[in-house]
Design a protein around this motif. Structure first.
Motif, PDB file in Angstrom:
ATOM      1  N   LYS A 142       0.861  -1.328   0.023  1.00 35.56           N
ATOM      2  CA  LYS A 142       0.009   0.061   0.061  1.00 35.56           C
ATOM      3  C   LYS A 142       0.780   1.229  -0.054  1.00 35.56           C
ATOM      4  O   LYS A 142       0.686   2.157  -0.782  1.00 35.56           O
ATOM      5  N   THR A 157       1.384   6.559  -7.116  1.00 35.93           N
ATOM      6  CA  THR A 157       0.348   7.559  -7.546  1.00 35.93           C
ATOM      7  C   THR A 157       0.722   8.887  -7.096  1.00 35.93           C
ATOM      8  O   THR A 157       0.355   9.862  -7.865  1.00 35.93           O
ATOM      9  N   LEU A 178      -1.890  10.074  -1.557  1.00 31.41           N
ATOM     10  CA  LEU A 178      -2.922   9.177  -0.688  1.00 31.41           C
ATOM     11  C   LEU A 178      -2.453   8.863   0.560  1.00 31.41           C
ATOM     12  O   LEU A 178      -1.306   8.784   0.689  1.00 31.41           O
ATOM     13  N   ILE A 211      -6.128   2.987   0.328  1.00 28.52           N
ATOM     14  CA  ILE A 211      -5.873   2.024  -0.932  1.00 28.52           C
ATOM     15  C   ILE A 211      -6.194   0.492  -0.332  1.00 28.52           C
ATOM     16  O   ILE A 211      -5.733   0.331   1.133  1.00 28.52           O
ATOM     17  N   LEU A 217      -8.355   2.776  -5.445  1.00 30.18           N
ATOM     18  CA  LEU A 217      -7.922   4.027  -4.549  1.00 30.18           C
ATOM     19  C   LEU A 217      -9.129   4.602  -4.501  1.00 30.18           C
ATOM     20  O   LEU A 217      -9.759   4.994  -5.259  1.00 30.18           O
TER      21      LEU A 217
END
Ligand code: PMP
Ligand code: GLN
Length: 381
Positions: A67, A74, A82, A88, A243
């Protein structure tokens, strides 16, 4: 007599055409999967993690390292930070992500806008959750979104819109204007978005994939569904991720934990180590562009008309200028008589609308593509 919950659904076209290809010894450019293996290092990592005892259940939302790596990816690719723990979730393929996201949002009687042609798993997921698919067709010939039609399809019952960029089967890649227009259309209503972005790393001619989460309003409303299968040539591992902002992720995980609970542990560890090096996914645009260009160059010697795909590993071709033969019949004839399997595009429409188009998967080695092109050049109508 057993009453089916999905009376209209048979075996998916991907299974049907792949079997036909095998039965007739045809080159299989139908079902979308790479015709080459993943990198040996990735397989070695899986063995290594199996060998060192990473063989029991992974955490429900995914291995922490993976993760974290996905959060880094990302940030690198989309410029979005994130929260790995809250936003996630690792799942067993994008198919699971799509199903869990739809299930999290859609209630009995809710309307869900599907843009057609549409990937085949969307409508059944909606229907099984008591939702009502509302179909809006994409513009021909470029398969861009007809925003006036989308606007007209929105009602007080609309709960969700399902998006796919880069698009399978058409290759269309959403623009910033598409993102902004969608945001504008839903901003004053409680409408959510499921964005299927499994081809996130496969775009061409300098076109950039814009994840829906890069648009501030869409960021709050969207489940982005992705697949490791497409990015690392491992469709058979069935691993993906979703996501979504914290509140949506909370609901998503309530479904995921009872659908599969968690996904393959040693493969998650292997992927988290593999993801440390961004070049392992950044190279993919060039890698597939060479294949698209090679395939399109060869298509010039066939009777087909085509516009090179903007993204994904599929190329559409048309033949309506030459024949009235249905796309399904032509796909069968090509497989049995010419020796090349494809997918008829009508299967991606709920009413099997036939635009006389076929989809070819060009995620194959050049010698295979060349052989298929040589065979296709012999086609006549
Ligand atoms: N969405 C699209 C558009 C796809 O093409 C595919 C698979 N080919 C999927 C979802 C499913 O991905 P997965 O194999 O990771 O379940
Ligand atoms: N997504 C792949 C395709 O479009 C197939 C996946 C499957 O067979 N379910 O061909």
């Amino acid at each position: 007599m057993f009453e089916s919950k999905l009376p209209q659904v048979g075996t998916t076209i991907f299974t049907v055409m792949s079997k036909m290809a095998t039965d007739h010894d045809a080159i299989n450019l139908s079902q979308g999967f790479p015709g080459f293996d993943c990198y040996p290092f990735l397989k070695d990592l899986v063995s290594q993690y199996m060998g060192s005892g990473h063989n029991q259940y992974a955490p429900m939302s995914g291995v922490e390292d993976l993760k974290n790596r996905l959060a880094e990816k990302t940030k690198i690719v989309q410029g979005i930070q994130l929260n790995a723990e809250e936003e996630i979730t690792v799942v067993s393929g994008a198919t699971e992500a799509l199903y869990a996201a739809v299930t999290a949002v859609v209630r009995n009687g809710d309307e869900v806008i599907l843009l057609e042609p549409a990937y085949d798993s969307y409508a059944p997921a909606v229907v099984l959750n008591g939702g009502i698919p509302v179909y809006v067709s994409l513009n021909l010939p470029d398969f861009s979104v007809d925003w006036e039609k989308v606007k007209a399809a929105i009602t007080d019952k609309t709960r969700l819109i399902m998006v796919n960029t880069p698009h399978n089967p058409c290759g269309y890649v959403w623009t910033q204007e598409d993102l902004n227009t969608l945001a504008d259309l839903i901003k004053d209503r409680e409408i959510y978005v499921v964005s299927d972005e499994v081809y996130e790393h496969i775009t061409f001619d300098g076109k950039k994939h814009l994840s829906l989460m890069t648009q501030p309003l869409l960021r709050e409303r969207t489940f982005v569904c992705c697949s490791f299968g497409k990015t690392f040539h491992i469709t058979g591992w069935k691993l993906g991720y979703c996501l979504a902002p914290k509140d949506l992720t909370t609901e998503f995980r309530k479904i995921h934990q009872f659908l599969t609970f968690s996904s393959c542990t040693p493969m998650q560890y292997a992927l988290s180590e593999y993801l440390i090096e961004p070049s392992r996914y950044i190279y993919l645009n060039d890698f597939y562009q060479k294949k698209r260009d090679f395939f399109c160059e060869g298509l010039k010697n066939t009777p087909f008309e085509f516009t090179p795909a903007q993204g994904s590993f599929f190329q559409l071709v048309s033949y309506g200028h030459l024949s009235d033969e249905s796309d399904y019949d032509l796909a069968v004839r090509l497989t049995k008589e010419i020796g090349v399997a494809s997918i008829p595009v009508s299967v991606f429409y709920h009413d099997n609308r036939d635009h006389k188009m076929l989809r070819f998967c060009f995620a194959k080695n050049e010698d295979v593509l060349q052989k298929a092109l040589d065979l296709l050049s012999k086609l006549s109508f």
